[in-house]
Design a protein around this motif. Structure first.
Motif, PDB file in Angstrom:
ATOM      1  N   SER A 122      56.374  44.780  59.435  1.00  0.00           N
ATOM      2  CA  SER A 122      56.624  44.398  58.042  1.00  0.00           C
ATOM      3  C   SER A 122      57.841  44.923  57.448  1.00  0.00           C
ATOM      4  CB  SER A 122      55.181  44.642  57.071  1.00  0.00           C
ATOM      5  OG  SER A 122      55.317  46.018  57.102  1.00  0.00           O
ATOM      6  N   VAL A 123      58.153  44.112  56.313  1.00  0.00           N
ATOM      7  CA  VAL A 123      59.648  44.470  55.795  1.00  0.00           C
ATOM      8  C   VAL A 123      59.292  46.226  55.222  1.00  0.00           C
ATOM      9  CG1 VAL A 123      59.057  43.603  53.324  1.00  0.00           C
ATOM     10  CG2 VAL A 123      61.282  43.680  54.178  1.00  0.00           C
ATOM     11  N   CYS A 124      58.029  46.420  54.917  1.00  0.00           N
ATOM     12  CA  CYS A 124      57.689  47.754  54.092  1.00  0.00           C
ATOM     13  C   CYS A 124      58.124  48.559  55.395  1.00  0.00           C
ATOM     14  CB  CYS A 124      56.245  47.888  54.094  1.00  0.00           C
ATOM     15  SG  CYS A 124      55.661  49.153  53.344  1.00  0.00           S
ATOM     16  N   PHE A 125      57.914  48.522  56.663  1.00  0.00           N
ATOM     17  CA  PHE A 125      58.107  49.466  57.682  1.00  0.00           C
ATOM     18  C   PHE A 125      59.598  49.778  57.747  1.00  0.00           C
ATOM     19  CE2 PHE A 125      59.668  49.688  61.911  1.00  0.00           C
ATOM     20  CZ  PHE A 125      59.248  50.991  62.384  1.00  0.00           C
ATOM     21  N   GLU A 126      60.492  48.587  57.718  1.00  0.00           N
ATOM     22  CA  GLU A 126      61.974  48.708  57.609  1.00  0.00           C
ATOM     23  C   GLU A 126      62.574  49.564  56.353  1.00  0.00           C
ATOM     24  OE1 GLU A 126      66.062  46.047  57.304  1.00  0.00           O
ATOM     25  OE2 GLU A 126      64.190  44.999  57.529  1.00  0.00           O
ATOM     26  N   VAL A 127      61.656  49.321  55.002  1.00  0.00           N
ATOM     27  CA  VAL A 127      62.393  50.036  53.924  1.00  0.00           C
ATOM     28  C   VAL A 127      62.064  51.483  53.885  1.00  0.00           C
ATOM     29  CG1 VAL A 127      62.025  50.203  51.528  1.00  0.00           C
ATOM     30  CG2 VAL A 127      62.301  47.903  52.316  1.00  0.00           C
ATOM     31  N   ASP A 128      60.795  51.730  54.535  1.00  0.00           N
ATOM     32  CA  ASP A 128      60.526  53.020  54.527  1.00  0.00           C
ATOM     33  C   ASP A 128      61.149  53.876  55.777  1.00  0.00           C
ATOM     34  OD1 ASP A 128      58.483  52.837  52.560  1.00  0.00           O
ATOM     35  OD2 ASP A 128      56.634  53.508  53.732  1.00  0.00           O
ATOM     36  N   LEU A 129      61.399  53.254  56.900  1.00  0.00           N
ATOM     37  CA  LEU A 129      62.089  53.868  57.734  1.00  0.00           C
ATOM     38  C   LEU A 129      63.496  54.226  57.331  1.00  0.00           C
ATOM     39  CD1 LEU A 129      61.903  54.813  60.679  1.00  0.00           C
ATOM     40  CD2 LEU A 129      62.857  52.413  61.328  1.00  0.00           C
ATOM     41  N   LYS A 130      64.164  53.331  56.704  1.00  0.00           N
ATOM     42  CA  LYS A 130      65.410  53.704  56.158  1.00  0.00           C
ATOM     43  C   LYS A 130      65.378  54.517  55.095  1.00  0.00           C
ATOM     44  CE  LYS A 130      67.381  49.004  57.267  1.00  0.00           C
ATOM     45  NZ  LYS A 130      67.967  47.832  56.972  1.00  0.00           N
ATOM     46  N   LEU A 131      64.426  54.790  54.360  1.00  0.00           N
ATOM     47  CA  LEU A 131      64.381  55.733  53.378  1.00  0.00           C
ATOM     48  C   LEU A 131      64.202  57.050  53.899  1.00  0.00           C
ATOM     49  CD1 LEU A 131      62.022  53.909  50.930  1.00  0.00           C
ATOM     50  CD2 LEU A 131      64.436  54.714  50.032  1.00  0.00           C
ATOM     51  N   HIS A 132      63.435  57.226  54.766  1.00  0.00           N
ATOM     52  CA  HIS A 132      63.136  58.644  55.366  1.00  0.00           C
ATOM     53  C   HIS A 132      64.534  59.121  56.271  1.00  0.00           C
ATOM     54  CE1 HIS A 132      59.047  57.746  54.383  1.00  0.00           C
ATOM     55  NE2 HIS A 132      58.966  59.167  54.701  1.00  0.00           N
ATOM     56  N   ILE A 133      65.131  58.112  57.103  1.00  0.00           N
ATOM     57  CA  ILE A 133      66.274  58.369  57.911  1.00  0.00           C
ATOM     58  C   ILE A 133      67.566  58.575  57.106  1.00  0.00           C
ATOM     59  CG2 ILE A 133      67.962  57.479  59.419  1.00  0.00           C
ATOM     60  CD1 ILE A 133      65.732  55.999  60.881  1.00  0.00           C
ATOM     61  N   LEU A 134      67.657  57.847  55.846  1.00  0.00           N
ATOM     62  CA  LEU A 134      68.580  58.129  54.850  1.00  0.00           C
ATOM     63  C   LEU A 134      68.639  59.283  53.923  1.00  0.00           C
ATOM     64  CD1 LEU A 134      69.985  54.653  54.050  1.00  0.00           C
ATOM     65  CD2 LEU A 134      71.047  56.119  55.709  1.00  0.00           C
ATOM     66  N   GLY A 135      67.041  59.617  53.902  1.00  0.00           N
ATOM     67  CA  GLY A 135      66.853  61.004  53.075  1.00  0.00           C
ATOM     68  C   GLY A 135      67.148  62.209  53.837  1.00  0.00           C
ATOM     69  N   GLU A 136      67.070  61.917  55.121  1.00  0.00           N
ATOM     70  CA  GLU A 136      67.492  63.012  56.040  1.00  0.00           C
ATOM     71  C   GLU A 136      69.020  63.211  55.900  1.00  0.00           C
ATOM     72  OE1 GLU A 136      66.460  66.418  58.295  1.00  0.00           O
ATOM     73  OE2 GLU A 136      65.158  65.016  57.747  1.00  0.00           O
ATOM     74  N   ALA A 137      69.724  62.050  55.938  1.00  0.00           N
ATOM     75  CA  ALA A 137      70.998  62.063  56.186  1.00  0.00           C
ATOM     76  C   ALA A 137      71.969  62.610  54.838  1.00  0.00           C
ATOM     77  CB  ALA A 137      71.556  60.895  56.492  1.00  0.00           C
ATOM     78  N   ALA A 138      71.223  62.219  53.569  1.00  0.00           N
ATOM     79  CA  ALA A 138      71.623  62.680  52.319  1.00  0.00           C
ATOM     80  C   ALA A 138      71.386  64.342  52.208  1.00  0.00           C
ATOM     81  CB  ALA A 138      70.604  62.149  51.281  1.00  0.00           C
ATOM     82  N   HIS A 139      70.423  64.813  52.651  1.00  0.00           N
ATOM     83  CA  HIS A 139      70.239  66.431  52.749  1.00  0.00           C
ATOM     84  C   HIS A 139      71.316  66.951  53.522  1.00  0.00           C
ATOM     85  CE1 HIS A 139      66.681  67.166  50.319  1.00  0.00           C
ATOM     86  NE2 HIS A 139      66.229  66.128  51.037  1.00  0.00           N
ATOM     87  N   ALA A 140      71.616  66.329  54.806  1.00  0.00           N
ATOM     88  CA  ALA A 140      72.369  67.155  55.736  1.00  0.00           C
ATOM     89  C   ALA A 140      73.953  66.795  55.217  1.00  0.00           C
ATOM     90  CB  ALA A 140      72.196  66.420  56.912  1.00  0.00           C
ATOM     91  N   PHE A 141      74.333  65.384  54.908  1.00  0.00           N
ATOM     92  CA  PHE A 141      75.708  65.240  54.395  1.00  0.00           C
ATOM     93  C   PHE A 141      76.034  66.109  52.868  1.00  0.00           C
ATOM     94  CE2 PHE A 141      75.377  61.045  56.937  1.00  0.00           C
ATOM     95  CZ  PHE A 141      75.791  61.486  58.001  1.00  0.00           C
ATOM     96  N   GLN A 142      75.043  66.117  52.206  1.00  0.00           N
ATOM     97  CA  GLN A 142      75.313  66.671  50.927  1.00  0.00           C
ATOM     98  C   GLN A 142      75.717  68.336  51.377  1.00  0.00           C
ATOM     99  OE1 GLN A 142      75.150  65.493  47.737  1.00  0.00           O
ATOM    100  NE2 GLN A 142      76.218  67.368  47.402  1.00  0.00           N
ATOM    101  N   LYS A 143      74.886  68.985  52.315  1.00  0.00           N
ATOM    102  CA  LYS A 143      75.433  70.161  52.639  1.00  0.00           C
ATOM    103  C   LYS A 143      76.518  70.348  53.472  1.00  0.00           C
ATOM    104  CE  LYS A 143      73.399  74.320  55.024  1.00  0.00           C
ATOM    105  NZ  LYS A 143      74.519  74.823  55.596  1.00  0.00           N
ATOM    106  N   MET A 144      76.808  69.290  54.287  1.00  0.00           N
ATOM    107  CA  MET A 144      77.988  69.170  55.045  1.00  0.00           C
ATOM    108  C   MET A 144      79.221  69.319  54.185  1.00  0.00           C
ATOM    109  SD  MET A 144      78.994  66.170  57.581  1.00  0.00           S
ATOM    110  CE  MET A 144      80.259  65.284  57.062  1.00  0.00           C
ATOM    111  N   HIS A 145      78.928  68.423  52.860  1.00  0.00           N
ATOM    112  CA  HIS A 145      80.114  68.125  52.145  1.00  0.00           C
ATOM    113  C   HIS A 145      80.453  69.680  51.086  1.00  0.00           C
ATOM    114  CE1 HIS A 145      82.552  66.473  48.597  1.00  0.00           C
ATOM    115  NE2 HIS A 145      81.502  66.822  47.804  1.00  0.00           N
ATOM    116  N   GLU A 146      79.309  70.299  50.794  1.00  0.00           N
ATOM    117  CA  GLU A 146      79.467  71.475  49.991  1.00  0.00           C
ATOM    118  C   GLU A 146      80.052  72.555  50.943  1.00  0.00           C
ATOM    119  OE1 GLU A 146      75.616  72.152  48.595  1.00  0.00           O
ATOM    120  OE2 GLU A 146      75.603  70.597  47.156  1.00  0.00           O
TER     121      GLU A 146
END
Length: 1707
Positions: free
Chosen positions: A1307-1331
């Motif tokens: 379902s489209v729900c799967f796609e949205v949740d998957l992207k949220l979790h992957i990009l959420g992980e990326a947000a944490h990692a890239f924020q630290k990388m930036h800092e």
């Protein structure tokens, strides 16, 4: 001397007299004329003779005819001319009467003629007229002389064998003609073995006359144009002498073959061989045993019946022809005219006018030849209505009375040819009184006293019961044709008067009574005959005997064959589950084997085994021959009776179809030969092997282990071995394998062989073609047509093996295609197809034999053959094919048939299309695509075998010559082929038999074929390709590392002018070309079986191109990233430079201030002053802080943009989701709403579980992939860039758009949740990388790091210390050390991969197949259930973990990794030393210039911090040379320090922080394309990265991949490798949940090749795993345990390992 002695001297010393007269013939003639011994007329007639020897012989006979007194005068004349000659000519006592050697042309055709009168008639009419001792000595002398001339002395005791003659040598491809006397025996044998009509031609090939005798002009000048010496100097021998010598030097079996071939050529055969090295002459009974004749007597003409019988058993009247005294016409030529049909003359007997027939005989006098006439059933053209034998005695009966006596006893009539009868001869003939034989006289009234002869004949009339019709007169006025007709009438009259009929066996009885030796009476022969008779005497009814005494090969074997094929075809499966059905079939198969094993050996078989196993070699040969003769005779008798019954029943009104069918079956079963006994032994061996494998009996209890060795010995000795049982249409695979393995061992492993096969419609002369070509002995008689296929081994001579490229030729003869007895069977086409596929697959050369008369049959056979060739091409095997068109005799056939050949090619192309359709190949294909076919070279037009109408037709010369031409071409082809391709040896041949037969048993051959030789060759290529791929990857990784380093060292201007893109393209192009070139070289290297994997070449070429594309993308990305990072650093670097200028100015000012102070400042005070200045300066600097971003906001923006067009529900979900920082990969869990389901409730439950598992696996895989990308970006230590987020989204979208992912119906729900979790992980990692980046690159922070360095410089200058060493030390610590650590880190990953791949354990990573084998073997050894689950459910994760664990284990000993690090560090330290030296050599004056040069030299290797360099350069006034020296002194300590720090690092941490992770590189190497079987999820093992088809060596039960029954919830245990040949169906999302046959799985999965199991045990590995962990798997998967088939429970761990080895060809 006594009266008559002078005459006797001329008789006995003829040879010596000829030699004496040859010294001066002209002078002797003159003297004889002068003394009136000869007349003027006689003198002139002698001068007209051309041949000097003939002149002398004629002269001597003429002298003898004049009587004793003339003989005395003649000898006195010789004594005058050659004093003392009479003394030399004196005989020592009495000698046996010797015939003359033939004088006149008319006499020489017979060879030797006696004198017309003889004095002192001997009393003993049995033949010894004079001293037998002297006679034997002279005969022996003549024999030894002849053997010496023929170079046969060595074979007088060590006889020539058939296999010696059949050996293939260089002469096999030479158009060989005899040039010396020593060549004649081999010429005779070679010509005869190939059924050439000219073996009796013993003429030698010489140079032209002028080369020998000088010019004509010289002869005219000398006046010697004509003289008695003008003789033909050609040396030759009489053909019968050569025949006698060859037979004398041949063993019994070669003699048999010689006479068989002579019989086919319609040559007269030697019946009685003269007493050469034996006391008496020999009857050649054994030598004729092998001859079988077929004829139609006039009594059967109306019913169109025929008779077929062994020649030695056929009783018929015998008519003998003998000569009394001399005769001026040719008896042999007369017989030829009698036996030849009116339109077609044939020379049955050799006579004077044939080539070399005029040469004097040396040893052949006393030879009795025999020929036969067999009628063809046509009254108009047949000479005689019934068979008749004709014998011909060579020489005068007076000299060969024993032979003559024999003939008078065995003959119905004896024709005595004479010109006159003397008193003595009358007395001799009178001794025949009382003989039952009829005597005829053929009187030639040319010479002698006719009245005297008539007087004696009248006297003989009452004695011999002569009538007027028994005298046939011939004079100069007699018409020859009329005389021949008269003689034929006389013979016909004899045969029609019911004479006594006698066969050769009965003649042997007479011979023994007369003291004549019989060749069959040899002790070895008789012992063997007794052994054979004990077996065959019991056989009366063939079908009954086979049914009761050869039980294993009857119904049991046929049933076994059906079960074996059903195991592969599953046609009668019905509703039974595939594995259960296979289990039932296996149990049935085993039960049949048990029944076979329980059968006891019958008496006949025990005797047979003893015969072939215990008898010495010679007796064993005799034994097998006797078996053959007896069995053939019995089978012929049975067949004759059955055919009569069939004919009778079919004529009866209202015939019974059932009875006819039964008779038909009996006729088919009436064949019985040695092969049936051998087949029975094979079945006993196979049954025993099966029982041993089942563990029912121990290996030591086996009875039949020696049978394969015995059979191998028979093959070595030339006996054909059955490959395919034509009755059961099956191969006894274990038996064939063991026999050939034994053969290989007996040959000491030297078994390279070329395989040649012939295919064709039944009764088109295939066996005859092979027999003619190679002199073989394949069965060709009626009722003995080849069934199945037989193979014969022919040795190649030592000196020809290298040239031909093989040690043996293996010839396979096959049963005829389109056999009438099989035509009624529904699967006859399939039977033919199987046979053709198998033998074509085995062969290197296939001869397709076609009779031109039947166009329909030709089309049918071509259809079958073309189908087989298509199959071969698809599996990578391309045998050569020769089309032989038989019965085409026109010389213009080749030209005339050009249009036919083109039409044939068109037909072949049409047939190929049809065959491709049948094989389910959906592409356009032509005949030329599947094999190299040359219209001109690969078509042969061969005349018919017989020259005339059988049974009296000889072999056609054109047939023999054309077959020889074909043979020569084939050998030339073999020679050329051996240069390009290594021939098979026996183990490889065995593997081909196994794999082909396994594939043939399956209906879909092409996709069922699996061959370990191909697998091995493919594996070797995969291993090589992996090496080339790693070399290319390594080279590019090194280049990228250097390029990244170089970019880091570039200035902004240099960065703009960077040409790395062009350089990268060149590097990639070179790498790709190198792989393609290596691939080409590999295919041209001659490595084993490369031709079999030619079809995979394109896959590897595509893989090389794909690799280049992958590396291009990777390299471009890395370079782009490096440039991006460098550009980001430039802005900061400029600010930093400004700050440093200010700081350095302040330090200078402080230094001046402090120096001006009166009191000297201490360290503490200096530090305080510096600190004060530093703070003041920092407060004055305008603060430039790098801007901090909230990365998660940027990522959220891109996510919304990505999902913008997905509808309001998605937008709402994004709104509700909140901040990305609330999501992490670890928090993702599978939910039901992720699946878009619309099924019935029962279906939904099962499907939800299945799809949920698949979807969860997809999510895990995608998250791992994205996480890897995130880690890679973070490690680069660059600042965050928005492209990172875009790339992540691209990765996710690309995966979700794949077809197989779409089928999951998420379902489209799967796609949205998957992207949220992957990009959420990326947000944490890239924020630290930036800092981290901001912190690392803040100008003030960076300046703060340089504070100690500036203080140190300030202090040293103030205190005026020599700071050069400190500066050098600081350079090492602050500049070199970080750069060196970075260098080691960049190189270590590559070196680890190299180290592992070059280690002893590298084999497991050599190819995907090796890796799979290693992993599965280790799993089996460990027996850990959890590991199996991980391996099956998440293969990718398992492989990565496996490799990671292996690397950690590999470097468990820290020293191993330390050595690697030290090696890398030593390499760069050396470069540093070299760079220091080079920088010094530039003659720079300042440290700044020196360091710039140093950095420039190492710009591709090291990234040296510019900040630290500025600090080192500040106020550094040291001498560059001195500075360099100081640095070099610190390098050893620096190296130790770095190594110590590296040692302190924990190995996991060290490896996980490497820029190039070794585990990832090895993973790429073994993981491949990552595709999994659509049914059982086994991973693809195909080599290269871009292949057309996916395949795996072994598939596994589907339940292991979580499949379960919808109804029972039990795990499914079927294997897809079984299902694809069964009648079962599958359904899934790909089929829209509609049932689809497994057999047609390629309709949905065209890129997968799922091969059936190569053997019953091939999948035992996974069956064992399932059996062991059935309960655990069920629990793990939330299902019920499977009800596994009973035979799975018997599989042991050892058997599982063996099956794994078999599947991956690791034995």
């Amino acid at each position: 001397m006594a009266t008559g002695d002078k005459y006797r001297i001329l008789c006995t010393k003829r040879k010596e007299l000829i030699q004496i007269i040859q010294r001066d013939p002209d002078n002797i003639l003159d003297e004889l004329l002068a003394q009136s011994i000869i007349t003027e007329e006689e003198y002139n007639s002698f001068y007209q003779k051309e041949d000097i020897v003939i002149k002398i012989r004629k002269l001597l006979i003429h002298i003898q005819k004049k009587g004793e007194s003339t003989c005395q005068q003649f000898l006195e004349c010789l004594e005058i001319l050659f004093p003392g000659i009479n003394q030399d000519l004196q005989p020592s006592g009495h000698v046996i009467f010797q015939d003359s050697k033939g004088d006149t042309r008319e006499e020489l055709e017979e060879g030797t003629e006696g004198s017309s009168s003889m004095e002192n008639e001997p009393e003993n009419l049995g033949g010894t007229m004079f001293s037998e001792k002297e006679s034997a000595e002279e005969k022996n002398k003549a024999l030894q002389g002849l053997l010496s001339k023929l170079n046969l002395q060595e074979y007088q005791s060590t006889k020539l064998r058939l296999r010696d003659v059949l050996e293939i040598g260089s002469e096999s491809i030479e158009n060989w003609t005899p040039q010396m006397l020593g060549d004649l025996p081999w010429h005779f044998l070679r010509k005869l073995m190939t059924l050439n009509g000219t073996p009796r031609n013993t003429s030698l090939v010489h140079r032209a006359y002028d080369d020998e005798g000088g010019s004509e002009e010289a002869q005219i000048a000398s006046g010697d144009v004509f003289s008695f010496n003008d003789t033909d100097n050609r040396v030759s021998l009489h053909p019968l002498d050569v025949l006698c010598a060859v037979l004398l030097c041949s063993d019994s079996f070669l003699q048999q073959e010689i006479l068989s071939k002579m019989s086919m050529c319609q040559f007269a055969l030697p019946l009685l061989l003269p007493a050469l090295d034996t006391p008496r002459c020999t009857l050649m009974l054994w030598a004729m045993r092998d001859i079988v004749k077929k004829w139609r007597p006039h009594s059967l003409a109306e019913s169109r019946g025929f008779r077929e019988e062994s020649l030695v058993l056929t009783a018929m009247p015998t008519i003998s022809f003998v000569r009394l005294g001399s005769c001026s016409f040719s008896k042999s030529r007369l017989l030829n005219e009698v036996l030849s049909p009116s339109q077609q003359h044939h020379d049955f007997f050799i006579h004077h006018d044939m080539e070399s027939g005029n040469v004097p005989r040396e040893i052949a006098d006393g030879l009795v030849e025999i020929s036969w006439y067999f009628p063809g059933g046509t009254e108009n053209s047949d000479l005689f209505p019934e068979p008749v034998a004709i014998t011909n005695l060579r020489g005068n009966i007076e000299s060969h009375w024993l032979q003559f006596t024999f003939l008078t006893v065995v003959s119905s009539a004896v024709f005595i040819v004479t010109e006159s009868i003397s008193e003595r001869q009358y007395t001799l003939l009178s001794s025949l009184q009382g003989s039952a034989t009829k005597y005829y006289f053929i009187l030639n009234c040319k010479n002698g006293n006719p009245m005297e002869t008539l007087e004696f004949l009248n006297k003989l009339a009452p004695v011999l019961n002569l009538s007027k019709s028994q005298l046939l007169k011939k004079d100069s006025t007699t018409n020859n044709a009329g005389f021949v007709q008269k003689l034929k009438s006389a013979i016909k009259s004899i045969t029609s008067s019911h004479p006594e009929r006698m066969n050769l066996e009965a003649m042997a009885v007479t011979a023994r009574e007369l003291g004549i030796q019989v060749d069959e009476d040899r002790k070895e022969c008789q012992i063997a005959r007794k052994w054979a008779r004990e077996i065959t005497v019991e056989i009366k009814d063939v079908a009954k005997y086979k049914r009761e005494m050869l039980r294993l090969q009857g119904d049991l074997w046929e049933e076994l064959a059906k079960v074996e094929k059903e195991l592969c075809r599953m046609r009668r499966q019905g509703e039974t589950a595939t594995e259960d059905y296979k289990c039932q079939l296996r149990e049935k198969w085993l039960e049949l084997r048990r029944q076979q094993d329980q059968c006891d050996l019958t008496d006949g078989l025990i005797k047979f085994i003893n015969g072939i196993g215990q008898l010495p070699s010679m007796e064993k040969h005799y034994f097998l021959k006797w078996m053959k003769f007896s069995l053939d005779h019995i089978a012929r008798d049975n067949l004759f009776k059955l055919r009569d019954q069939y004919k009778g029943k079919s004529k009866m009104a209202g015939d019974d179809p059932q009875a006819l069918a039964m008779l038909d079956k009996l006729i088919s079963a009436s064949s019985l030969g040695v092969e049936h006994f051998m087949r029975e032994l094979g079945q006993f061996h196979e049954a025993e092997c099966s029982i041993v494998q089942e563990g029912k009996i121990a290996e030591r209890q086996r009875q039949f282990t020696r049978l394969p060795g015995i059979a191998a010995n028979l093959m070595l000795e030339g006996f054909p071995m059955e490959l395919i049982d034509g009755d059961a249409s099956n191969i006894p695979l274990q038996w064939v394998t063991d026999v050939l393995t034994q053969l290989h061992a007996k040959l000491g492993g030297r078994s390279r062989m070329l395989v040649l096969t012939v295919l064709g419609v039944q009764s088109t002369g295939k066996s005859t073609l092979l027999n003619t070509m190679f002199g073989l002995q394949f069965a060709v008689s009626s009722g003995r047509c080849t069934r199945g296929a037989f193979m014969s081994l022919i040795k190649v001579t030592e000196n020809f093996q290298q040239e031909l490229g093989c040690d043996f030729i293996l010839v396979i003869d096959t049963e005829g295609l389109k056999a009438p007895e099989l035509a009624l069977l529904e699967d006859s086409y399939q039977h033919d197809n199987e046979l053709a596929t198998l033998v074509i697959g085995l062969s290197d050369i296939t001869i397709v034999n076609m009779a031109m008369e039947n166009a329909t049959e030709m089309k049918d056979i071509l259809q079958i053959v073309v189908h087989a060739f298509l199959r071969m091409e698809k599996i990578g095997h391309k045998p050569n094919c020769q089309f032989v068109h038989q019965n085409v005799s026109d010389v213009s056939a080749h030209e005339q048939n050009m249009r036919d050949r083109k039409h044939l090619l068109e037909q072949l192309n049409e047939m190929i299309k049809a065959a491709a359709k049948m094989e389910k190949l959906n592409k356009e294909i032509k005949f030329s695509d599947i094999m190299e076919y040359d219209l001109e070279k690969h078509n042969w037009y061969i005349p018919g075998l017989w020259h005339g109408v059988p049974p009296m037709a000889p072999v056609n010369m054109g047939y023999s010559e054309k077959v020889y031409e074909l043979k020569r071409y084939l050998f030339e082809f073999i020679k050329n082929r051996s240069l390009k391709r290594t021939p098979k040896d026996i183990p490889q041949f065995i593997e081909w038999v196994k794999s082909l037969w396994n594939a043939v048993k399956h209906e879909n051959f092409i996709f069922s074929f699996r061959n370990s030789l191909i697998a091995e060759a493919y594996n070797q290529l995969s291993v090589k390709y992996s090496e080339w791929e790693w070399d290319f990857r390594k080279e590019m990784h090194l280049w990228i590392t250097e390029k990244e380093t170089a970019i880091q060292n570039l200035s902004p201007d240099e960065l703009e002018a960077d040409k790395s893109q062009y350089e990268m393209q060149q590097k990639l192009l070179c790498g790709e070309q190198r792989i393609l070139e290596l691939l080409k070289q590999y295919f041209e290297s001659g490595a084993a079986n490369l031709h079999l994997i030619e079809k995979y070449r394109e896959d590897f070429i595509r893989s090389a191109k794909s690799l280049k594309t992958e590396l291009e993308s990777y390299s471009f990305k890395k370079c782009k990233e490096a440039i991006h990072i460098k550009k980001g650093q430039h802005k900061i670097a400029n600010i930093q430079a400004e700050y440093m200028k200010v700081i350095e100015g302040k330090v200078d000012m402080l230094l001046e201030q402090c120096r001006r102070k009166e009191s000297k400042l201490e360290n503490k005070e200096l530090e305080m002053e510096f600190e004060k200045m530093w703070k003041e300066t920092f407060s004055e600097l305008s603060p430039i802080c790098l801007q901090k971003h909230e990365i998660h906001e940027d990522i959220e923006f891109h996510l919304r943009k990505d999902l913008d067009n997905r509808g309001s529900s998605v937008n709402q979900k994004i709104q509700e989701a909140g901040s990305l920082l609330n999501y992490r990969i670890n928090s993702f869990t599978m939910r039901t709403e992720y699946l878009d389901l619309s099924f019935t409730s029962a279906m939904k439950c099962w499907f939800t579980k299945k799809q949920s598992q698949k979807t969860e696996k997809l999510a895990e895989s995608l998250m791992a992939q994205c996480n890897s990308y995130i880690e890679e970006r973070v490690y680069s230590k660059a600042d965050y860039d928005e492209t990172y987020c875009r790339e992540l989204l691209h990765l996710i979208n690309e995966k979700l758009q794949q077809e197989e992912v779409k089928k999951l119906q998420t379902s489209v729900c799967f796609e949205v949740d998957l992207k949220l979790h992957i990009l959420g992980e990326a947000a944490h990692a890239f924020q630290k990388m930036h800092e981290d980046f901001l912190k690392e690159n803040d100008p003030q922070q960076r300046l703060e790091k340089l504070k100690p360095q500036y203080f140190s410089t300030f202090r040293d200058h103030y205190l005026e210390k020599d700071a050069r060493q400190n500066r050098a030390k600081e350079f090492c610590d602050q500049c070199l050390k970080p750069a060196l650590m970075d260098y080691v880190s960049k190189r270590l990953g590559l070196e680890i991969v190299d180290d592992i791949l070059s280690s002893g354990q590298s084999i497991e990573y050599a190819s995907r197949s090796f890796f799979q084998f290693t992993v599965q073997k280790k799993l089996l050894e460990d027996g850990n259930f959890n590991n199996y689950v991980k391996y099956i459910i998440n293969y990718e994760k398992f492989v990565k973990a496996w490799i990671w664990r292996h690397i950690l284990d590999f470097y468990r000993e820290a020293e191993d990794l330390e050595d690697l690090e030290e090696e890398i560090l030593s390499t760069i330290i050396k470069k540093v030393r070299d760079a220091l030296e080079k920088a010094k050599d530039e003659s720079v004056m300042t440290i700044s210039a020196f360091l710039n040069n140093f950095c420039k030299v190492l710009q591709k290797d090291l990234v040296i911090s510019k900040d630290s360099l500025v600090g080192i350069q500040f106020k550094n006034t040291a001498d560059p040379d001195q500075f360099s020296t100081f640095i070099q002194t610190f390098l050893p300590d620096l190296q130790k320090q770095i190594l110590a720090e590296l040692k302190d690092l924990e190995i996991k941490s060290k490896l996980s922080h490497l820029p190039l992770k070794p585990q990832d590189e090895i993973f790429k190497r073994v993981f491949g394309c990552g595709k999994q079987c659509p049914f059982c999820k086994v991973p693809c093992e195909a080599g290269g990265g871009d292949h057309k088809e996916h395949f795996a060596s072994v598939h596994r039960p589907q339940g292991l991949g979580r499949y379960r029954s919808l109804v029972t919830e039990k795990l499914i245990y079927s294997l897809c490798s079984s299902d694809v040949v069964s009648n079962t169906e599958f359904r899934n999302s790909d089929t829209d949940w509609k049932d689809h046959p497994y057999k047609d799985y390629r309709q949905y999965y065209p890129h997968w090749r799922i091969q059936p199991e190569p053997s019953i045990t091939a999948s035992d590995y996974w069956k064992f795993v399932f059996k062991e962990f059935n309960q655990q798997f069920a629990k793990e998967y939330g299902a019920k345990p499977a009800n596994l088939p009973a035979d799975w429970q018997k599989i042991t761990k050892e058997q599982a390992l063996e099956s794994l080895k078999e599947a991956f060809t690791m034995k």
